[in-house]
Structures are given as structure tokens and as C-alpha cells.
Write a protein that holds these residues in place. Structure first.
Motif, PDB file in Angstrom:
ATOM      1  N   ARG A 110       0.933  -1.253  -0.010  1.00 60.98           N
ATOM      2  CA  ARG A 110      -0.062  -0.099   0.010  1.00 60.98           C
ATOM      3  C   ARG A 110       0.813   1.361  -0.194  1.00 60.98           C
ATOM      4  O   ARG A 110       2.206   1.163   0.043  1.00 60.98           O
ATOM      5  N   SER A 111       0.324   2.488   0.155  1.00 62.13           N
ATOM      6  CA  SER A 111       0.672   3.683  -0.042  1.00 62.13           C
ATOM      7  C   SER A 111       2.122   3.838   1.218  1.00 62.13           C
ATOM      8  O   SER A 111       3.008   4.408   0.686  1.00 62.13           O
ATOM      9  N   GLY A 112       1.851   3.430   2.182  1.00 59.42           N
ATOM     10  CA  GLY A 112       2.741   3.499   3.390  1.00 59.42           C
ATOM     11  C   GLY A 112       4.112   2.582   3.301  1.00 59.42           C
ATOM     12  O   GLY A 112       5.195   3.036   3.218  1.00 59.42           O
ATOM     13  N   ASP A 113       3.790   1.525   2.417  1.00 57.98           N
ATOM     14  CA  ASP A 113       5.022   0.686   1.736  1.00 57.98           C
ATOM     15  C   ASP A 113       5.498   1.319   0.837  1.00 57.98           C
ATOM     16  O   ASP A 113       7.219   1.110   0.589  1.00 57.98           O
ATOM     17  N   ILE A 114       5.055   1.849  -0.107  1.00 56.17           N
ATOM     18  CA  ILE A 114       5.655   2.438  -1.220  1.00 56.17           C
ATOM     19  C   ILE A 114       6.227   3.584  -0.544  1.00 56.17           C
ATOM     20  O   ILE A 114       7.445   4.002  -1.037  1.00 56.17           O
ATOM     21  N   GLN A 115       5.849   4.546   0.315  1.00 56.06           N
ATOM     22  CA  GLN A 115       6.492   5.570   0.793  1.00 56.06           C
ATOM     23  C   GLN A 115       7.838   5.042   1.678  1.00 56.06           C
ATOM     24  O   GLN A 115       9.062   5.784   1.433  1.00 56.06           O
ATOM     25  N   LYS A 116       7.831   3.870   2.333  1.00 61.12           N
ATOM     26  CA  LYS A 116       9.096   3.274   2.872  1.00 61.12           C
ATOM     27  C   LYS A 116      10.018   3.117   1.701  1.00 61.12           C
ATOM     28  O   LYS A 116      11.338   3.292   1.979  1.00 61.12           O
ATOM     29  N   ALA A 117       9.542   2.345   0.644  1.00 60.09           N
ATOM     30  CA  ALA A 117      10.571   2.089  -0.414  1.00 60.09           C
ATOM     31  C   ALA A 117      11.163   3.362  -1.041  1.00 60.09           C
ATOM     32  O   ALA A 117      12.362   3.490  -1.237  1.00 60.09           O
ATOM     33  N   ILE A 118      10.240   4.558  -1.114  1.00 59.56           N
ATOM     34  CA  ILE A 118      10.718   5.743  -1.570  1.00 59.56           C
ATOM     35  C   ILE A 118      12.139   6.092  -0.715  1.00 59.56           C
ATOM     36  O   ILE A 118      13.159   6.545  -1.315  1.00 59.56           O
ATOM     37  N   LYS A 134       9.510  19.838   1.086  1.00 58.63           N
ATOM     38  CA  LYS A 134      10.451  19.463   0.129  1.00 58.63           C
ATOM     39  C   LYS A 134      10.519  17.877  -0.164  1.00 58.63           C
ATOM     40  O   LYS A 134      10.315  17.343  -1.156  1.00 58.63           O
ATOM     41  N   LEU A 135      10.490  17.031   1.239  1.00 59.68           N
ATOM     42  CA  LEU A 135      10.175  15.659   1.039  1.00 59.68           C
ATOM     43  C   LEU A 135       8.976  15.214   0.516  1.00 59.68           C
ATOM     44  O   LEU A 135       8.899  14.360  -0.485  1.00 59.68           O
ATOM     45  N   ALA A 136       7.951  15.737   0.852  1.00 58.97           N
ATOM     46  CA  ALA A 136       6.535  15.551   0.563  1.00 58.97           C
ATOM     47  C   ALA A 136       6.437  15.764  -1.178  1.00 58.97           C
ATOM     48  O   ALA A 136       5.835  14.870  -1.835  1.00 58.97           O
ATOM     49  N   CYS A 137       7.048  17.117  -1.536  1.00 62.91           N
ATOM     50  CA  CYS A 137       6.962  17.052  -3.080  1.00 62.91           C
ATOM     51  C   CYS A 137       7.914  15.960  -3.824  1.00 62.91           C
ATOM     52  O   CYS A 137       7.351  15.852  -4.992  1.00 62.91           O
ATOM     53  N   ARG A 138       8.773  15.759  -3.347  1.00 64.96           N
ATOM     54  CA  ARG A 138       9.586  14.717  -3.918  1.00 64.96           C
ATOM     55  C   ARG A 138       8.948  13.099  -3.973  1.00 64.96           C
ATOM     56  O   ARG A 138       8.664  12.483  -5.017  1.00 64.96           O
ATOM     57  N   GLU A 139       8.392  13.027  -2.913  1.00 64.42           N
ATOM     58  CA  GLU A 139       7.471  11.860  -2.816  1.00 64.42           C
ATOM     59  C   GLU A 139       6.482  11.738  -3.859  1.00 64.42           C
ATOM     60  O   GLU A 139       6.171  10.683  -4.581  1.00 64.42           O
ATOM     61  N   LEU A 140       5.774  12.954  -3.702  1.00 68.85           N
ATOM     62  CA  LEU A 140       4.759  12.999  -4.783  1.00 68.85           C
ATOM     63  C   LEU A 140       5.198  12.780  -6.410  1.00 68.85           C
ATOM     64  O   LEU A 140       4.470  12.422  -7.316  1.00 68.85           O
ATOM     65  N   SER A 141       6.291  13.360  -6.502  1.00 67.55           N
ATOM     66  CA  SER A 141       6.952  13.322  -7.904  1.00 67.55           C
ATOM     67  C   SER A 141       7.221  11.940  -8.362  1.00 67.55           C
ATOM     68  O   SER A 141       7.162  11.475  -9.493  1.00 67.55           O
ATOM     69  N   VAL A 142       7.771  11.124  -7.600  1.00 69.48           N
ATOM     70  CA  VAL A 142       8.311   9.927  -7.770  1.00 69.48           C
ATOM     71  C   VAL A 142       7.367   8.867  -7.537  1.00 69.48           C
ATOM     72  O   VAL A 142       7.632   7.541  -7.881  1.00 69.48           O
ATOM     73  N   SER A 143       6.243   8.831  -6.645  1.00 69.49           N
ATOM     74  CA  SER A 143       5.552   7.924  -6.350  1.00 69.49           C
ATOM     75  C   SER A 143       4.693   7.085  -7.666  1.00 69.49           C
ATOM     76  O   SER A 143       4.362   5.942  -7.501  1.00 69.49           O
ATOM     77  N   PRO A 144       4.437   7.891  -8.732  1.00 71.50           N
ATOM     78  CA  PRO A 144       3.921   7.021  -9.895  1.00 71.50           C
ATOM     79  C   PRO A 144       4.765   6.071 -10.176  1.00 71.50           C
ATOM     80  O   PRO A 144       4.501   4.769 -10.602  1.00 71.50           O
ATOM     81  N   MET A 145       6.120   6.466 -10.211  1.00 73.59           N
ATOM     82  CA  MET A 145       7.174   5.424 -10.672  1.00 73.59           C
ATOM     83  C   MET A 145       7.371   4.222  -9.989  1.00 73.59           C
ATOM     84  O   MET A 145       7.326   3.069 -10.195  1.00 73.59           O
ATOM     85  N   TYR A 146       7.127   4.660  -8.290  1.00 73.84           N
ATOM     86  CA  TYR A 146       7.278   3.576  -7.482  1.00 73.84           C
ATOM     87  C   TYR A 146       5.911   2.679  -7.422  1.00 73.84           C
ATOM     88  O   TYR A 146       6.081   1.495  -7.116  1.00 73.84           O
ATOM     89  N   GLN A 147       4.932   3.301  -7.702  1.00 65.12           N
ATOM     90  CA  GLN A 147       3.706   2.416  -7.839  1.00 65.12           C
ATOM     91  C   GLN A 147       4.006   1.255  -8.945  1.00 65.12           C
ATOM     92  O   GLN A 147       3.493   0.247  -8.794  1.00 65.12           O
TER      93      GLN A 147
END
Length: 684
Positions: A470-478, A510-523
Motif C-alpha cells: 500500500r501507499s505506506g509501503d511505497i513511501q518506505k521504499a521511496i 520538500k520531502l513531500a514534493c519529492r515523494e509526490l513526484s516519484v510515487s507514480p514510478m514507485y507504484q
């Protein structure tokens, strides 16, 4: 009713093959079924079963015969309530004493002697009729041949051609024989349109074809194929027959052609929807100038049940000349049309869309029906498994998708021929669809293979990710993998608790913006991670498939694997004939030991080579004096000896009588040998 035993000389059986044909004679009493017709049909069908021969039925009939006792019809009288006023009704029917004397010797009626209106009358209680075959006796005969047809389907190859009409018991006979070819202008019905209109009280149906024509019976799976005329019907029957062994327990009829076994498969299935018939039989492309080959021999695939349950494709084909049954998956969406019923003014035609790669109630039933047909035809089975699962919506659950899915398991569990389940390139087998095809359902007959580019698992990767990544696991991977996020997290940690709130907020934003920009790829990475759990390599590692294959060379692999399995089945059944305790695993262990005894440990690796083992078995089984056949005879002899010994032990009080019964069948030489052995044992 007419029956023949014919010998046909066909390309697959050039030395001749026998069949039994049963046909209605529609020129005699409009082809109706009476007791005599029922007996002939029954005896001819039983003869086909006794000989193990294919049974053809040419259907052109009017159902069970109906009739009245003409001898009574000509003389009966009416006892009126008031002879001058017939509209007030009648009291009973009767015959006069003079007419009764004529009828009594015929045992045509049952009467009661009464006196009424000043005269003796014989009141009619029952009309038997002098002629046999006027009513219920015809229905009894119909029940007899219905049961016989059901038995025949289980034991031999049955095929019907409906050339004109098939009504009532005629309709049931073609259905009970299961395989039906229907001429375009014919109909299969239970009750005629005129009779139904009388029941409904209005002219609803205009013709019998409206009730049971090809637009009904071909679309609902009763008719397997349709033809334009009787001649084409006979050709279709002969083509179907060419896939079937000449008799029960005979070898498969091999029909060689110019399509080489060792050629690669040129048509490659894609992830996008495609016509599975191209995968099976090949296609012409570039405007018909170039042939792109499929899995089976060119021009050998013959489809049946085409318009019914179109999300599944089934038929018969040849692989290196060997006939096989085929089930494949339609990957494109199809439309199911449910016709309106003229008898119901509120009904209307419905068009329902069905997605590809999904089992619906009708297609699950079609799959189970096809498996049952192939098994009774003695055909090996190839299932190209590319299902994402069963449709489990409310409507489909109400329409018994669960029941029909279970029928697939029931059919595979008792399959008696080699069965190969193959997940093709870009194909997938998920959830319940895997369950009903897993080879552990029938380990003796079934084997599962997967292409290196196929997938198999409980859910599709997207579904797995939504539950297990889920999103929490994706965030940990990022946070763990993205260099920029790692750097920002390091800065936050370095600031510690002494940093101002503004500094912390800036870094967190800044961290949140980076997470948002790369999350589609990490999905996508998460989906790929889940997908790697469904590969053919993992299936092989977990021992749920026999082997991972490459599509271009799979035709060659399966040809030799099929030949080997057919020879192994023949070997196993020979042993089972004398000793039921011989499981397939026990028989294969014995065969493996004999193989090593002949070739030695230096060539033990050849046991994994299907072509080498198939050729060895073919030569050994064809030569009655081969080492393998000699060893088989010893095993068979030991099996018979063990059976006799078991009988003697279980019936020790009758041992002498049983021994004498055996001795009576010995030749003089064998008797002398027995006497010598007994004398030696007596002396010791």
C-alpha cells in the motif's frame, strides 16, 4: 427405423473402419417412434456398444407415435342426456351387443354390461386397441431408447445429424447423444408451434424453426455445428469421425500431412486481445500471401459450439498427425444476445457484453461439456489456459457460475487420456481459474506447463499491490531507495530537535514534493515487484508446473511428450488389465527401472528425453518378442497367478473344486507337467 453396419475406407483408416448407423424412415408413418422402431433402435445401439463401434443417428422424425383404435372408432355409440338436445351433453360411450361380440375376441376394449333406455348396452371403460403402439407403450419405448442413448454416449462415440426435424423423443435422442450436426432448414423441438399456439390461445409462433432452428439450437450449445444441406452434413460427420479411434480402446488414428513437427510456431500471442484461432491453427496474412503457422498442424483445427459461450473456443485438431481435443480462451470481448420470447409481450432482446479471459456460467459449462466429449472420444486434451478468473457478480452467481465451474473439476478428475494445461505467452492463470485446472485434480492424466512469458498467481499484480504494498509501503521504499529523499531525510535528522519550526516545515514540504513526484514510478515498481512473484520461474521452483517452455519450440516439445504419454498410458493399462493394484506411479517406476537395465547408468539422462523414450517405447511395444514385451508378459503372468492364489485363499474350502476346474482346461502336455510337479512335492 433402419439400421446398417458399414465399413468405411478413409484416409485415417485406409484398411477400413466399421460404424453403426441408425436412421428414421420419415416416409413411414412420418418417422414416428412406435414399439417396433424403439426395439430396432435399442438393439442396433446395443450392438454398437458391444462392438465398441461409433454410432451415427440420422434424425428425421415426428416423435412418439400417436393413434386411436380404429375398430372401436367405427362402431362406438353415445348415450346422450337428451338425444334431442345434444348440447346438454352425454353420459357415456358404449357399444351394442352385436358390435361387442366382434370386439371381445380382439381384446380391444374393457366394458361394463348395463341396461339403459330399455336395451342392453356395453359401457366402454377402457379402450385397449387391437393394434400395439397407440399410446403409452410408445412412451415406454421412448424411455428405453433414451436410457440406451445416454449409456451409448458414455461408452462409445455417438454423433447425430438432424436433417429434417426431430421432435419429442427425437429431440432427446440427439441431445443424449450429445454431439449434434444440424442442417440449416431443420429444427429440434419438444412441441410443435401449432400445438403451443393452441395452449397459449393465440398465434404466437409462426413456425417450428422459430422454436428449434439453428438460431436457437446452435446458439445454446445443443447443436455443435450447422451445415447447409444433407451432403455437407455427411461430410462433417466423416471429418469428425476422422479424429476418433476406429473402435473403443483402439489406437488414435494418425493422419500425416506436410506440416513438419520440428517447425517453430510463427504466430506469437500478444498482451493485446487477439483471435485465439490464429494461435491454434495459424493464419494467412499480408492479404493472403503469407502463411503464419500456429500450434497445430495446418488446416487441422475444426471448431465446434462456436456461437455458444464465445469466451471459450473448443474443437479438435492434430499435432503431428495425432488427433487431440482443444480448449482455448477468447481474449477479446464478446456480446451475448438473449432473444425475446414472443409468448411474453413484456420480454425484449438483451445484448450482454462479456469480457475476454473470464469464465462466465455459459462458458464454464461449455468447457466442462467439451472435456466430457473429448474424454469419451478417447482424445488427449490440450487446454491453453489464459483465464483471469470466474465472473463472480450477483447475476452470474445467480446463473450458477459456481456450479458450472465445479463441473470442470468433475470432468477433469475422471479424464482417462493425457491432458496438458499450458499457459501461453502473455497469458495468465489466476485464482479460481487455476484451482479448477490444477494437475493435482488428476495427477495420473494431467500435466501443467507455462510459457516463460506467462504469469500465474492468486491475484493480478495491481490487486496484490492494493492489499500487500500500500501507499505506506511505497513511501518506505521511496525513503529507502530514492537518493534525493535519502538526502532530505538525512538533513532532517541532522537538524535534530534544535531546528526551528520553519526549517523543519521547509524540509518536510520538500520531502513531500519529492515523494509526490516519484510515487507514480514507485507504484509501477511495486507492481513489477508483485509481478515477479508470478513468473514461470517461480512456478517451476514451487513445483506447481512440470516445465517452463519457449513458445516457438513448444509444438515440437508437446508432440514428443504426447507420444511418450500415449505409449506410457498403453503400457500402464496393459499392466492394469491383469493387476488393478498397478497405479500409474508404480507402472512408471517399473518402466524406468527396465529402461535403465537396457541402457545402463551411462545413458540414464535419456529418460528425460521425450523423443528418445517415445521412440524406444514405440519399437518395444510393436515387437512382441522385445525385451520389454517379454518382461510385461512375466508381470502379467505373475498378476494372474496372484489373482488365482487370492481366490484360492479366500475360498479355501473350495480349493480342490477350483483346482479341478483349472485342470480341466489344461492341455495334455500341461497336465503331464502338473503331475510331475505334484509327484516331486509328494516325495519331498
Amino acid at each position: 427405423m433402419v439400421a446398417w453396419r458399414m465399413t468405411l475406407y478413409t484416409p485415417e483408416c485406409p484398411t477400413g473402419r466399421d460404424i453403426i448407423i441408425i436412421s428414421n424412415d420419415i416416409t413411414h408413418q412420418i418417422g414416428s417412434f412406435g414399439p417396433d422402431e424403439d426395439i430396432l433402435f435399442n438393439e442396433a445401439s446395443k450392438r454398437a456398444r458391444a462392438l465398441g463401434l461409433p454410432r451415427f443417428y440420422m434424425a428425421a422424425n415426428s416423435g412418439a407415435r400417436i393413434g386411436l383404435a380404429d375398430e372401436v372408432k367405427a362402431v362406438f355409440r353415445v348415450a346422450w342426456v337428451d338425444a334431442l338436445k345434444p348440447d346438454e351433453g352425454y353420459k357415456y360411450l358404449y357399444v351394442t351387443p352385436a358390435d361387442y361380440r366382434k370386439l371381445v375376441n380382439l381384446n380391444s376394449i374393457n366394458v361394463e354390461r348395463i341396461e339403459d333406455d330399455g336395451e342392453v348396452r356395453f359401457k366402454i371403460l377402457d379402450i385397449y386397441g387391437v393394434k400395439h403402439g397407440l399410446g403409452v407403450e410408445n412412451l415406454q419405448g421412448s424411455g428405453m431408447i433414451a436410457g440406451e442413448s445416454s449409456t451409448a454416449y458414455d461408452e462409445i462415440f455417438t454423433l447425430s445429424l438432424v436433417s429434417c426435424r426431430s421432435i419429442g423423443i427425437g429431440a432427446y435422442l440427439v441431445r443424449l447423444g450429445q454431439r449434434v450436426i444440424q442442417v440449416d432448414t431443420s429444427h429440434i423441438i419438444l412441441t410443435g408451434a401449432a400445438a403451443l399456439n393452441k395452449v397459449l390461445g393465440r398465434n404466437v409462433y409462426s413456425s417450428n424453426a422459430q422454436l428449434g432452428g439453428i438460431q436457437i439450437m446452435h446458439n445454446n450449445g445443443v447443436s455443435h455445428a450447422t451445415v447447409s444441406n444433407d451432403f455437407d452434413g455427411v461430410l462433417a460427420m466423416l471429418k469428425w469421425l476422422s479424429y476418433v479411434p476406429k473402435s473403443r480402446k483402439s489406437a488414435l488414428p494418425v493422419l500425416l500431412n506436410s506440416d513438419p513437427v520440428h517447425r517453430p510456431i510463427e504466430f506469437v500471442p500478444s498482451k493485446a486481445p487477439y483471435d485465439p484461432r490464429f494461435m491454434l491453427g495459424g493464419r494467412l496474412k499480408d492479404g493472403g500471401a503469407v502463411w503464419e503457422s500456429g500450434f497445430f498442424d495446418r488446416d487441422s483445427f475444426t471448431e465446434t459450439l462456436q456461437p455458444w459461450a464465445q469466451t471459450v473456443v473448443c474443437g479438435r485438431a492434430r499435432l503431428g498427425g495425432l488427433p487431440v481435443g482443444v480448449i482455448a480462451v477468447e481474449t477479446r470481448s464478446v456480446e451475448l444476445t438473449e432473444p425475446a420470447d414472443p409468448a411474453n409481450p413484456d420480454s425484449e432482446t438483451k445484448v450482454v457484453s462479456q469480457a475476454g479471459q473470464v469464465w462466465y456460467p455459459d462458458s464454464a459449462f461449455k468447457t466442462a461439456q467439451a472435456i466430457r466429449d473429448f474424454d469419451r472420444e478417447g482424445l488427449p486434451l490440450f487446454i491453453f489456459a489464459n483465464w483471469r478468473g470466474f465472473s463472480g457478480g450477483m447475476r452470474d452467481m445467480f446463473d450458477e457460475v459456481l456450479k458450472f465451474g465445479a463441473l470442470i473439476v468433475d470432468a477433469l478428475r475422471v479424464y482417462h487420456q493425457p491432458c496438458f494445461v499450458y499457459i501461453p505467452p502473455k497469458g495468465e492463470l489466476r485464482g479460481g481459474a487455476w484451482v479448477v485446472l490444477d494437475p493435482t485434480i488428476n495427477a495420473d492424466a494431467m500435466e501443467m506447463y507455462a510459457d516463460n512469458e506467462s504469469r500465474g498467481g492468486v491475484l493480478e499484480p495491481e490487486g496484490i499491490v492494493s492489499i500487500k504494498f500500500r501507499s505506506g509501503d511505497i513511501q518506505k521504499a521511496i525513503h529507502r531507495l530514492d537518493p534525493e529523499c535519502i538526502e532530505i531525510l538525512a538533513e532532517i535528522k541532522a537538524l535534530g530537535t534544535d531546528a526551528s519550526e520553519a526549517q523543519q516545515t521547509k524540509l518536510k514540504n520538500k520531502l513531500a514534493c519529492r515523494e509526490l513526484s516519484v510515487s507514480p514510478m514507485y507504484q509501477q515498481i511495486a507492481i513489477r515487484f508483485a509481478d515477479l512473484h508470478d513468473t514461470a520461474g517461480r512456478m517451476l521452483e514451487k513445483n506447481v508446473i512440470h516445465r517452463a517452455l519457449d513458445w516457438p519450440s513448444s509444438r515440437t516439445f508437446f508432440y514428443f511428450r504426447l507420444r511418450r504419454r500415449l505409449e506410457e498410458f498403453s503400457f500402464w493399462r496393459r499392466l492394469q488389465a491383469t493387476d488393478k493394484a498397478y497405479t500409474q506411479q508404480k507402472a512408471m517406476n517399473l518402466l524406468h527401472r527396465w529402461f535403465l537395465e537396457e541402457f545402463g547408468e551411462a545413458k540414464a539422462h535419456l529418460w528425460a528425453n521425450n523423443e528418445a523414450v517415445a521412440e524406444w517405447l514405440k519399437k518395444q511395444m510393436a515387437n512382441s518378442s522385445s525385451i520389454l514385451r517379454q518382461k510385461m508378459r512375466r508381470v502379467e503372468r505373475d498378476g494372474v497367478s496372484a489373482q488365482v492364489s487370492s481366490i484360492l485363499l479366500q475360498n479355501s474350502g473350495m480349493a480342490l473344486e477350483l483346482a479341478l476346474a483349472v485342470v480341466e482346461h489344461l492341455s495334455p502336455t500341461q497336465m503331464s507337467r502338473v503331475s510331475s510337479i505334484l509327484e516331486q512335492r509328494r516325495q519331498h
